[in-house]
Write a protein that holds these residues in place. Sequence first.
Motif, short mmCIF file in Angstrom:
data_model
loop_
_atom_site.label_atom_id
_atom_site.label_comp_id
_atom_site.label_asym_id
_atom_site.label_seq_id
_atom_site.Cartn_x
_atom_site.Cartn_y
_atom_site.Cartn_z
N MET A 1 0.35 -1.48 0.04
CA MET A 1 -0.29 0.04 0.01
C MET A 1 1.01 1.70 0.21
O MET A 1 0.84 2.11 -0.43
CB MET A 1 -0.90 0.25 1.15
N ILE A 2 2.28 1.45 0.54
CA ILE A 2 3.01 2.63 0.92
C ILE A 2 3.64 2.58 -0.59
O ILE A 2 3.69 3.65 -0.95
CB ILE A 2 4.06 2.25 1.85
N THR A 5 0.59 4.56 -2.89
CA THR A 5 0.24 5.70 -1.92
C THR A 5 1.12 6.91 -1.61
O THR A 5 1.25 7.61 -1.19
CB THR A 5 -0.65 5.58 -1.28
N GLY A 6 1.84 6.40 -0.95
CA GLY A 6 2.53 6.35 0.10
C GLY A 6 3.81 7.77 -0.93
O GLY A 6 3.62 8.40 -1.77
N GLN A 67 5.53 5.71 7.66
CA GLN A 67 4.11 6.03 7.71
C GLN A 67 3.85 4.61 7.81
O GLN A 67 2.49 4.17 7.68
CB GLN A 67 4.25 5.69 5.64
N VAL A 71 -0.50 4.04 9.65
CA VAL A 71 -1.22 2.57 9.21
C VAL A 71 -1.35 1.07 10.67
O VAL A 71 -2.41 0.91 10.42
CB VAL A 71 -0.72 1.81 8.17
N SER A 107 -1.86 7.33 3.11
CA SER A 107 -2.09 6.11 3.20
C SER A 107 -2.87 5.89 4.43
O SER A 107 -3.34 5.56 5.17
CB SER A 107 -0.15 5.01 3.38
#
Length: 266
Positions: A1-2, A5-6, A67, A71, A107
């Motif tokens: 995910m990072i 979208t990071g 990050q 999360v 994130s």
Amino acid sequence: MIGRTGCQGCRDGAELDFAFTMAFQPILDLEANRVWGYEALVRGAGGESAASILNRVTPETVYRFDQAARVKAIELAGRLFPADAATRLSINFMPNAVYEPAACIRSSLEAARRAGFAHDRIMFEFTENEKFRDTAHVTRIVAEYRRQGFLTALDDFGAGFAGLNLLANFSPDLIKIDMDLLRGIDGDARRRVIVAGIIGIARSLGIAVIAEGVETQAELETLRGLGATLFQGYHFSKPQLEALPPVAGFSASGLPMDAHALAQVA
């Protein structure tokens, strides 16, 4: 995910070579007689201290760690928090690890969406103990987070770098008075004068105050007499790994059980 979208700092940084999780400690609103929220505190997967984890963070992994920690905190809170629309989650972040405010929040936004957290239920804490490389950059971070609807808090107020200047420049929603300044306040007139001044300044600026690190009933009573209403510390509950610790006088929903039980912490 990072990776998707990071920010660029996360994409370019090294992978983490260690596991971690979160412990949670309650923040109490004794004026409203409820658990105001919980702070997520970094721990090792086996309960190791925050220092043991933070010591493994390198300049190459700091973006990714910052990050991932956000999360992790949001995902755990989504599973553990009571099904209400009020209990808040407090997350520590590293301003010097934010590459670009709008990108680095993505994130967190996605995790909040998955967990069903309204943005005004999430508070990001940045500490006065961290010397910021670029004050203007930190100002942009706080402004962006507030624009997104998140709460912001200045942690360890009174312990680190240029406290009053930070308060003037960043306009956080809350400040957390450093525990060393509160320790033994019931027997120290100078500390009472200083803390009373901080609470007064914050009230005039429309900033809420959390007294953190409260350990004794005498400290609590003194702070309440000075006008504090939000509290955190071992006097109420120690952090609990991947769980919400019980608080004397409060049910799992964060509401008071009864007048007799509430008297134990009030």
